[in-house]
Design a protein around this motif. Sequence first.
Motif, PDB file in Angstrom:
ATOM      1  N   GLU A 148     133.550  55.569 -53.532  1.00  0.00           N
ATOM      2  CA  GLU A 148     132.511  54.601 -53.897  1.00  0.00           C
ATOM      3  C   GLU A 148     131.437  54.471 -52.827  1.00  0.00           C
ATOM      4  O   GLU A 148     130.524  53.658 -52.972  1.00  0.00           O
ATOM      5  N   GLN A 171     125.666  64.051 -64.386  1.00  0.00           N
ATOM      6  CA  GLN A 171     126.914  63.401 -63.976  1.00  0.00           C
ATOM      7  C   GLN A 171     127.986  63.422 -65.066  1.00  0.00           C
ATOM      8  O   GLN A 171     129.176  63.636 -64.762  1.00  0.00           O
ATOM      9  N   ASP A 172     127.610  63.215 -66.317  1.00  0.00           N
ATOM     10  CA  ASP A 172     128.608  63.186 -67.388  1.00  0.00           C
ATOM     11  C   ASP A 172     129.394  64.488 -67.459  1.00  0.00           C
ATOM     12  O   ASP A 172     130.617  64.486 -67.658  1.00  0.00           O
ATOM     13  N   PRO A 177     130.380  58.882 -62.368  1.00  0.00           N
ATOM     14  CA  PRO A 177     129.415  57.876 -62.793  1.00  0.00           C
ATOM     15  C   PRO A 177     127.986  58.247 -62.405  1.00  0.00           C
ATOM     16  O   PRO A 177     127.765  59.048 -61.491  1.00  0.00           O
ATOM     17  N   GLU A 178     127.037  57.658 -63.110  1.00  0.00           N
ATOM     18  CA  GLU A 178     125.623  57.954 -62.858  1.00  0.00           C
ATOM     19  C   GLU A 178     125.230  57.641 -61.425  1.00  0.00           C
ATOM     20  O   GLU A 178     124.384  58.319 -60.838  1.00  0.00           O
ATOM     21  N   ASP A 179     125.867  56.619 -60.844  1.00  0.00           N
ATOM     22  CA  ASP A 179     125.524  56.219 -59.474  1.00  0.00           C
ATOM     23  C   ASP A 179     126.514  56.774 -58.460  1.00  0.00           C
ATOM     24  O   ASP A 179     126.739  56.175 -57.408  1.00  0.00           O
TER      25      ASP A 179
END
Length: 288
Positions: A148, A171-172, A177-179
């Motif tokens: 994270e 990202q997918d 995750p996008e971030d």
Amino acid sequence: MSDLEDWPGSGLSDEELDVAYNVRRKAGEELFARHMARYREMSEQAVDGLPGHPGIVYDEASGERLDVWGTGDGLRPVFVFLHGGYWMALSRDVSSFMARALHERGVATVVPDYTLAPEASLEEIVRQVRAAVAWVHRQGREHGLDPERIVVGGSSAGGHLTGMTMVGGWQDAFGVPEDVVKAAMPFSGLFDIRPITRIYVNEYVKLDLERAAALSPALLDTGHRCPAVFVAGEHDGDGFLEQSRLFQPRWGAGELMVVPGRDHFDVVLDLADPDSRVSAALTGLFSR
């Protein structure tokens, strides 16, 4: 996407483009060789005796590996550094010079290799560095890395690759995750790579304008706009300075830092100096 013929330097002659983007020639062979020797020497000193996990395969398709340096108790935030070399040179072995300084500040360093051009296309190189970021997010906990708190940075071609991890739309496919990239620090980055189609580097990367546009962070969907510091040296190549000055305001979530007295090759070495502005700015990105 802007018109394929409308790109930074499109009105310049081939000779003028070479002056803007051939930073090795600008430095001269003697100074360039000294810089490369410093990369290796500083990297070897930085990781000597440092806790870590070198040589991990992060991408089964290519077999490419990464090094993890500066782990400690608990999960540490991680700086993923993508080396430069115009996508056709250098390696992780000479690109860990910041690892000790970051370790002393409680940050781990991950340095991946990627398959160099012309053996790999630029599309494949981009895929590999995105896979490296995804590996940190999915498997980093097993190696003391906090998934994270990932900051990505890189120099020159590595700055371009950093930009390709900052943008959205990928990202997918990697299950992250996008971030996933919480912040970024590209050094002397290339964000609109269409000028590459008219300089010597294209003998290796073999791009046309359409493919170059599709691989240009400045022309892609920004997605989640992470905080960023765009760094360049005062004596950088004119093309590289222009690239950062154009992309930084478009990104809209970052600042531009032009470091006095530094050139294209040594500005990134300031990461190894904990008292430098560059090092302080990187540390600051982990607290945002």
